[in-house]
Write a protein that holds these residues in place. Structure first.
Motif, PDB file in Angstrom:
ATOM      1  N   ALA A   1      80.913  25.600  -7.611  1.00  0.00           N
ATOM      2  CA  ALA A   1      80.144  25.570  -8.860  1.00  0.00           C
ATOM      3  C   ALA A   1      78.940  26.516  -8.847  1.00  0.00           C
ATOM      4  N   SER A   2      78.675  27.164  -7.735  1.00  0.00           N
ATOM      5  CA  SER A   2      77.481  28.011  -7.627  1.00  0.00           C
ATOM      6  C   SER A   2      77.658  29.338  -8.359  1.00  0.00           C
ATOM      7  N   PRO A   3      76.767  29.662  -9.292  1.00  0.00           N
ATOM      8  CA  PRO A   3      76.853  30.963  -9.967  1.00  0.00           C
ATOM      9  C   PRO A   3      76.564  32.123  -9.010  1.00  0.00           C
ATOM     10  N   PHE A   4      75.819  31.849  -7.956  1.00  0.00           N
ATOM     11  CA  PHE A   4      75.492  32.892  -6.980  1.00  0.00           C
ATOM     12  C   PHE A   4      76.715  33.228  -6.127  1.00  0.00           C
TER      13      PHE A   4
ATOM     14  N   VAL B   1      79.493  36.909  -5.955  1.00  0.00           N
ATOM     15  CA  VAL B   1      80.135  37.574  -4.816  1.00  0.00           C
ATOM     16  C   VAL B   1      81.645  37.631  -5.014  1.00  0.00           C
ATOM     17  N   LYS B   2      82.231  36.530  -5.501  1.00  0.00           N
ATOM     18  CA  LYS B   2      83.670  36.519  -5.779  1.00  0.00           C
ATOM     19  C   LYS B   2      84.025  37.603  -6.800  1.00  0.00           C
ATOM     20  N   LEU B   3      83.187  37.746  -7.821  1.00  0.00           N
ATOM     21  CA  LEU B   3      83.427  38.758  -8.853  1.00  0.00           C
ATOM     22  C   LEU B   3      83.377  40.164  -8.264  1.00  0.00           C
ATOM     23  N   ALA B   4      82.367  40.421  -7.445  1.00  0.00           N
ATOM     24  CA  ALA B   4      82.218  41.749  -6.836  1.00  0.00           C
ATOM     25  C   ALA B   4      83.412  42.073  -5.939  1.00  0.00           C
ATOM     26  N   LEU B   5      83.828  41.106  -5.135  1.00  0.00           N
ATOM     27  CA  LEU B   5      84.968  41.323  -4.236  1.00  0.00           C
ATOM     28  C   LEU B   5      86.241  41.587  -5.036  1.00  0.00           C
TER      29      LEU B   5
ATOM     30  N   PRO C   1      76.807  38.078   9.504  1.00  0.00           N
ATOM     31  CA  PRO C   1      76.531  37.435   8.215  1.00  0.00           C
ATOM     32  C   PRO C   1      75.563  38.229   7.338  1.00  0.00           C
ATOM     33  N   VAL C   2      75.842  38.229   6.034  1.00  0.00           N
ATOM     34  CA  VAL C   2      74.947  38.807   5.038  1.00  0.00           C
ATOM     35  C   VAL C   2      74.651  37.697   4.027  1.00  0.00           C
ATOM     36  N   CYS C   3      73.367  37.466   3.733  1.00  0.00           N
ATOM     37  CA  CYS C   3      72.959  36.344   2.875  1.00  0.00           C
ATOM     38  C   CYS C   3      72.271  36.836   1.593  1.00  0.00           C
ATOM     39  N   GLU C   4      72.198  35.927   0.604  1.00  0.00           N
ATOM     40  CA  GLU C   4      71.579  36.162  -0.709  1.00  0.00           C
ATOM     41  C   GLU C   4      72.504  37.010  -1.576  1.00  0.00           C
ATOM     42  N   SER C   5      72.836  36.497  -2.774  1.00  0.00           N
ATOM     43  CA  SER C   5      73.859  37.138  -3.603  1.00  0.00           C
ATOM     44  C   SER C   5      73.527  38.588  -3.956  1.00  0.00           C
ATOM     45  N   SER C   6      72.286  38.876  -4.324  1.00  0.00           N
ATOM     46  CA  SER C   6      71.946  40.247  -4.708  1.00  0.00           C
ATOM     47  C   SER C   6      72.075  41.208  -3.524  1.00  0.00           C
ATOM     48  N   VAL C   7      71.705  40.737  -2.346  1.00  0.00           N
ATOM     49  CA  VAL C   7      71.829  41.553  -1.135  1.00  0.00           C
ATOM     50  C   VAL C   7      73.304  41.763  -0.800  1.00  0.00           C
ATOM     51  N   ILE C   8      74.090  40.704  -0.947  1.00  0.00           N
ATOM     52  CA  ILE C   8      75.522  40.791  -0.643  1.00  0.00           C
ATOM     53  C   ILE C   8      76.214  41.778  -1.576  1.00  0.00           C
TER      54      ILE C   8
ATOM     55  N   TYR D   1      76.813  46.402 -11.499  1.00  0.00           N
ATOM     56  CA  TYR D   1      75.941  45.456 -10.796  1.00  0.00           C
ATOM     57  C   TYR D   1      75.328  44.416 -11.739  1.00  0.00           C
ATOM     58  N   VAL D   2      74.733  44.845 -12.839  1.00  0.00           N
ATOM     59  CA  VAL D   2      74.094  43.909 -13.776  1.00  0.00           C
ATOM     60  C   VAL D   2      75.154  43.018 -14.429  1.00  0.00           C
TER      61      VAL D   2
END
Length: 238
Positions: A14-17, A21-25, A65-72, A160-161
């Motif tokens: 349920a996390s939008p963050f 990441v799923k969308l970017a991948l 590991p890479v953390c935080e959605s914007s960083v990922i 990105y946006v």
């Protein structure tokens, strides 16, 4: 698909963050292993991978590991530059603008939405709603200026946006059912309303989006929990 065994995503459905990441991948055409986390009983892998925040999402690439959605998102764009379309623009100024609007979404828009739905008093909620409408108006202008008449914030293709804002769309639809509020009202924000439909229907996006009815049920559970906590606090104060 690139990625494969080297990529693992720790998330919560349920996390939008996590959805970002799923969308970017998906937009980059990358395959990965997904691990659903129970945030009430976090795994050792999550705690070890994100010892600072102990939160999802975490992308593990080659054991790192890479953390935080914007960083990922930025990491994915750089680490897999040869896969799929670029999320961030090539031009340094356009890239800076994209980062600015992504930060605005997290720092202003999300904060206003949270206050509107979770404010402790009706006055706080009303102020949150007022700020929320203002942020939507601002993003409507951003889409007009950044998109330059093209379908997405990223121009001809989602960037990105689009991914940062697109991660919120499941909850935008759920919020309409939960509270009767359409954040991207076509009358108030016609460009954003059309963008939301266009983005959701993308071939790489639609299969990744959460079940809105499931989000609604989850939202009702959160509301009940919040109400119970508020009642308990009020009883303790009497």
């Amino acid at each position: 698909m690139a990625g494969g065994d080297d990529l693992k995503l720790l998330g919560m459905w349920a996390s939008p963050f996590v959805l970002r990441v799923k969308l970017a991948l998906s937009l980059k055409g990358l395959s990965y292993e997904y691990v659903e986390e129970d945030l009430g009983n976090k795994s050792e892998l999550l705690l070890k991978s994100n010892p600072v925040h102990k939160a999802v999402p975490v992308l593990i690439h080659g054991g790192k590991p890479v953390c935080e959605s914007s960083v990922i998102l930025q990491y994915i764009d750089e680490a897999f530059a040869g896969a799929g379309p670029s999320l961030l623009p090539a031009d340094p100024y356009d890239r800076a603008l994209a980062r600015f609007w992504a930060a605005y979404i997290d720092d202003k828009m999300l904060a206003a939405w949270n206050q509107a739905s979770r404010g402790k008093t009706e006055e706080e909620k009303a102020e949150g709603m007022k700020q929320s409408l203002a942020t939507v108006e601002t993003m409507e202008g951003a889409l007009r200026d950044c998109g330059k008449g093209k379908p997405f914030f990223g121009g001809d293709s989602a960037g990105y946006v689009d991914v940062v804002l697109g991660g919120l769309l499941g909850w935008v639809r759920a919020h309409l059912e939960l509270q009767g509020v359409n954040s991207f009202d076509p009358e108030r924000a016609p460009l954003l309303a059309a963008w939301a439909e266009r983005f959701w229907s993308l071939e790489a996006v639609e299969p990744v989006m959460p079940d809105v009815s499931r989000l609604v049920e989850f939202g009702k559970m959160l509301q009940a929990r919040q109400a119970a906590a508020a009642a308990a606090t009020g009883a303790a104060g009497n």
